[in-house]
Design an enzyme around this catalytic site. Structure first.
Site, PDB file in Angstrom:
ATOM      1  N   GLN A  64       0.835  -1.208   0.000  1.00 33.27           N
ATOM      2  CA  GLN A  64       0.000   0.000   0.000  1.00 33.27           C
ATOM      3  C   GLN A  64       0.868   1.255   0.000  1.00 33.27           C
ATOM      4  O   GLN A  64       1.114   1.827  -1.037  1.00 33.27           O
ATOM      5  CB  GLN A  64      -0.959  -0.047   1.190  1.00 33.27           C
ATOM      6  CG  GLN A  64      -1.952  -1.189   1.056  1.00 33.27           C
ATOM      7  CD  GLN A  64      -2.931  -1.234   2.210  1.00 33.27           C
ATOM      8  OE1 GLN A  64      -3.459  -0.220   2.650  1.00 33.27           O
ATOM      9  NE2 GLN A  64      -3.181  -2.424   2.719  1.00 33.27           N
ATOM     10  N   ASP A  65       1.325   1.671   1.187  1.00 32.24           N
ATOM     11  CA  ASP A  65       2.258   2.803   1.195  1.00 32.24           C
ATOM     12  C   ASP A  65       3.437   2.461   2.097  1.00 32.24           C
ATOM     13  O   ASP A  65       3.424   1.441   2.775  1.00 32.24           O
ATOM     14  CB  ASP A  65       1.555   4.117   1.570  1.00 32.24           C
ATOM     15  CG  ASP A  65       1.055   4.156   2.995  1.00 32.24           C
ATOM     16  OD1 ASP A  65       0.741   5.245   3.469  1.00 32.24           O
ATOM     17  OD2 ASP A  65       0.955   3.097   3.656  1.00 32.24           O
ATOM     18  N   PRO A  66       4.494   3.279   2.084  1.00 29.92           N
ATOM     19  CA  PRO A  66       5.719   2.890   2.796  1.00 29.92           C
ATOM     20  C   PRO A  66       5.520   2.809   4.308  1.00 29.92           C
ATOM     21  O   PRO A  66       4.621   3.439   4.876  1.00 29.92           O
ATOM     22  CB  PRO A  66       6.697   4.023   2.446  1.00 29.92           C
ATOM     23  CG  PRO A  66       6.153   4.650   1.198  1.00 29.92           C
ATOM     24  CD  PRO A  66       4.666   4.520   1.313  1.00 29.92           C
TER      25      PRO A  66
END
Length: 229
Positions: A64-66
């Site tokens: 998804q995101d970092p």
């Protein structure tokens, strides 16, 4: 314009970098990196693409995101820099890897060995504010990474897409499922791993699919010490 990725991904994604939405994203990121703590460090943003050239991709593991904690994120989904504790989701990935293929869990989370073999470790959003999950959603990254997924999906050589959790599974609509393999399950997060991630055997299924395509399987066993090369 300055070349941001130094392999064949550059030509694939150049239309995105030349687009109006990317110009807006670039300006947003300049402000964010100037006034906030942002992960990963700027030179790591495109590391997933740098490590695994377009023509070499066999497998995509979509995140998804970092990670938004200090010294974790370096541009590759689920992977963390050496010297950082293995995050809970990755611990669960290691557990599934052990039950699926007998791989010995390691005490680092640096997944470069996978990337070097053709596993693209792609997040759908490539930056995040420190301590604020999902804070860079909706600013343009999704368009760029969707374009990358679609380009891989349309490539003559098929790809195995591993989609864990609802956000990743929503990307299935970008993938030509007639020519590519899609493996779906719950997310390895402790919140959902018991709802279908454990026991899903994605690693052996990936290797079976690759062998059926005439490709070399992935050696999923990570080295005991992180490989910096």
């Amino acid at each position: 314009m300055k070349q941001l990725i130094h392999n064949d991904w550059w030509e694939v994604l150049k239309p995105q970098f030349e687009s109006a939405y990317y110009a807006q994203l670039h300006n947003f990121l300049k402000e964010e990196y100037t006034h906030q703590t942002i992960y990963p460090e700027m030179h790591h943003i495109f590391e997933a693409f740098e490590w695994t050239p377009f023509s070499k991709v066999k497998v995509v593991i979509l995140g998804q995101d970092p990670y938004h904690g200090p010294n974790q994120a370096h541009g590759c989904s689920f992977s963390v820099l050496p010297g950082v504790p293995v995050p809970p989701s990755l611990q669960n990935i290691y557990k599934e890897l052990q039950s699926d293929l007998g791989c010995t869990p390691v005490n680092h989370g640096y997944l470069k060995k996978w990337a070097d073999q053709g596993v693209l470790l792609l997040n759908s959003v490539l930056t995040v504010r420190a301590g604020q999950a999902y804070s860079h959603r909706g600013h343009g990254w999704e368009q760029l990474t969707d374009a990358a997924i679609h380009a891989l999906s349309e490539r003559p050589k098929p790809v195995v897409f591993i989609l864990w959790g609802r956000a990743a599974r929503n990307k299935k609509q970008l993938i030509n499922t007639k020519t590519n393999i899609v493996l779906e399950s719950a997310h390895p997060s402790p919140l959902s791993a018991n709802r279908g991630f454990f026991g899903s055997r994605p690693f052996s299924k990936t290797n079976e699919a690759l062998q059926a395509m005439g490709e070399q399987p992935i050696d999923w066993q990570l080295p005991a010490e992180p490989n910096y090369r």
